[in-house]
Design a protein around this motif. Structure first.
Motif, PDB file in Angstrom:
ATOM      1  N   GLU A   3       0.839  -1.192   0.000  1.00  0.00           N
ATOM      2  CA  GLU A   3       0.000   0.000   0.000  1.00  0.00           C
ATOM      3  C   GLU A   3       0.876   1.244   0.000  1.00  0.00           C
ATOM      4  O   GLU A   3       1.845   1.348   0.737  1.00  0.00           O
ATOM      5  N   ARG A   4       0.522   2.188  -0.837  1.00  0.00           N
ATOM      6  CA  ARG A   4       1.252   3.445  -0.868  1.00  0.00           C
ATOM      7  C   ARG A   4       0.791   4.344   0.274  1.00  0.00           C
ATOM      8  O   ARG A   4      -0.360   4.295   0.699  1.00  0.00           O
ATOM      9  N   SER A   6       0.166   7.427   0.152  1.00  0.00           N
ATOM     10  CA  SER A   6      -0.915   8.301  -0.306  1.00  0.00           C
ATOM     11  C   SER A   6      -2.265   7.594  -0.244  1.00  0.00           C
ATOM     12  O   SER A   6      -3.283   8.208   0.104  1.00  0.00           O
ATOM     13  N   ASP A   7      -2.301   6.291  -0.562  1.00  0.00           N
ATOM     14  CA  ASP A   7      -3.556   5.533  -0.488  1.00  0.00           C
ATOM     15  C   ASP A   7      -4.027   5.418   0.955  1.00  0.00           C
ATOM     16  O   ASP A   7      -5.225   5.522   1.241  1.00  0.00           O
ATOM     17  N   ARG A   8      -3.082   5.187   1.860  1.00  0.00           N
ATOM     18  CA  ARG A   8      -3.462   5.071   3.270  1.00  0.00           C
ATOM     19  C   ARG A   8      -3.977   6.406   3.800  1.00  0.00           C
ATOM     20  O   ARG A   8      -4.947   6.461   4.567  1.00  0.00           O
ATOM     21  N   ARG A  11      -7.521   6.862   2.746  1.00  0.00           N
ATOM     22  CA  ARG A  11      -8.428   6.014   3.523  1.00  0.00           C
ATOM     23  C   ARG A  11      -8.649   6.581   4.925  1.00  0.00           C
ATOM     24  O   ARG A  11      -9.786   6.609   5.424  1.00  0.00           O
ATOM     25  N   GLU A 256       7.145   2.212  -1.822  1.00  0.00           N
ATOM     26  CA  GLU A 256       6.030   3.072  -2.190  1.00  0.00           C
ATOM     27  C   GLU A 256       6.163   3.637  -3.591  1.00  0.00           C
ATOM     28  O   GLU A 256       5.166   4.026  -4.196  1.00  0.00           O
TER      29      GLU A 256
END
Length: 328
Positions: A3-4, A6-8, A11, A256
């Motif tokens: 998971e990057r 930025s994605d976390r 979320r 990442e």
């Protein structure tokens, strides 16, 4: 694929908005809502708990009900206004304006609708930024690395649905020439790419725009080709050799920013990544770049190849260093 960050971040911001609308939500329900494991939800809550607004004193932090948390229920007690729309300050406005101006280098490669959208957004941000806009240098437009003639050729080919002949420098610094049917421009990992169908490979390919040395619009029309749904996303070639690299925690950016197949967390903050490698030169460059953080590389011949390349590079500087030392 790990998971990057930025994605976390996206979320966790979504979790704050969700929890502001729902009270006393079981961890399992939050996990189902966001498509992650309950353990990941707990980890996200732990991170949010020490996050907040400038000042970062206890009263500035996002807060949850501790007793509910111990019972496996998430209850947000203070969101610190994270979900409220924010106005850009002068510095943020200038940064956004600089990014938009950099995109204008690729304007010839955009269709009429996207070009109009770019012009509209640029005009609105420039107006909102006011006098601060004058501080953004005009030559920021060249930072994308696109040769103007190349951008113009790509734009003409996309608009007129014509075939392109590219002279392209790949990741191994090898200059090749190939004919492609251009599809569209995409952005990823701070670079702009031309998504196209390579006639030689008979498959979709992405070409970094700043590595296109020359682009010529051909008389032949571009054919339509079936593209995969995830064509815009880089996928490692499955035929490449699987290489495992163990790294210290300070090299977390590798997991990442580099397309990896798998990430494993280890003790003492170390981690391992599995990569599919088609171009050994690309991997050598990566390993030399993070040499101080590399703990182990498998299979052994990859480590030996990289070490040999590094020694050869140092030896190439030998005569120069010897001359400099002698003169001193």
């Amino acid at each position: 694929m790990p998971e990057r960050a930025s994605d976390r971040l996206v979320r966790m911001l979504g979790m704050i908005a969700y929890l502001e609308r729902h009270e006393d939500v079981p961890v399992e329900q939050v996990a189902a809502q966001f498509g992650v494991t309950p353990e990941q939800v707990m980890a996200d809550v732990d991170t949010l708990w020490v996050t907040g607004t400038p000042g970062y004193l206890p009263d500035d932090l996002i807060d949850f009900d501790a007793s509910s948390y111990e019972q496996g229920v998430v209850r947000l007690t203070e969101g610190r206004g994270v979900t409220r729309p924010l106005r850009l300050g002068p510095r943020e406005g200038v940064a956004l304006l600089a990014a938009l101006r950099s995109l204008t280098a690729l304007r010839p490669a955009l269709d009429a609708e996207r070009a109009a959208a770019l012009d509209s957004v640029l005009a609105k941000v420039q107006a909102a930024t006011g006098d601060a806009a004058a501080g953004v240098p005009v030559d920021v437009e060249l930072q994308v690395g696109a040769v103007p003639a190349v951008a113009a050729a790509i734009g003409a080919a996309l608009t007129g649905r014509r075939r392109l002949r590219l002279r392209y420098v790949d990741a191994s610094d090898v200059l090749t020439e190939r004919d492609v049917d251009p599809v569209r421009l995409v952005s990823q990992d701070e670079h702009s790419y031309l998504l196209a169908w390579s006639l030689a490979a008979d498959a979709e390919r992405k070409f970094r725009v700043d590595r296109i040395v020359e682009a010529t619009v051909l008389d032949a029309p571009a054919d339509d080709h079936p593209l995969a749904d995830d064509a815009d996303v880089f996928q490692p070639d499955a035929s490449g050799e699987l290489v495992t690299v163990r790294l210290a925690g300070r090299a977390r950016w590798v997991a990442e920013s580099v397309p990896v197949e798998r990430t494993r967390e280890l003790a003492d903050g170390m981690f391992e990544v599995d990569l599919r490698v088609v171009q050994p030169a690309w991997l050598r460059h990566l390993l030399v770049q993070v040499a101080d953080e590399v703990i182990d590389v498998r299979p052994p011949h990859v480590a030996q190849d990289t070490a040999g390349a590094a020694r050869a590079a140092l030896e190439a500087y030998g005569p120069l260093l010897g001359t400099t030392t002698g003169e001193a």
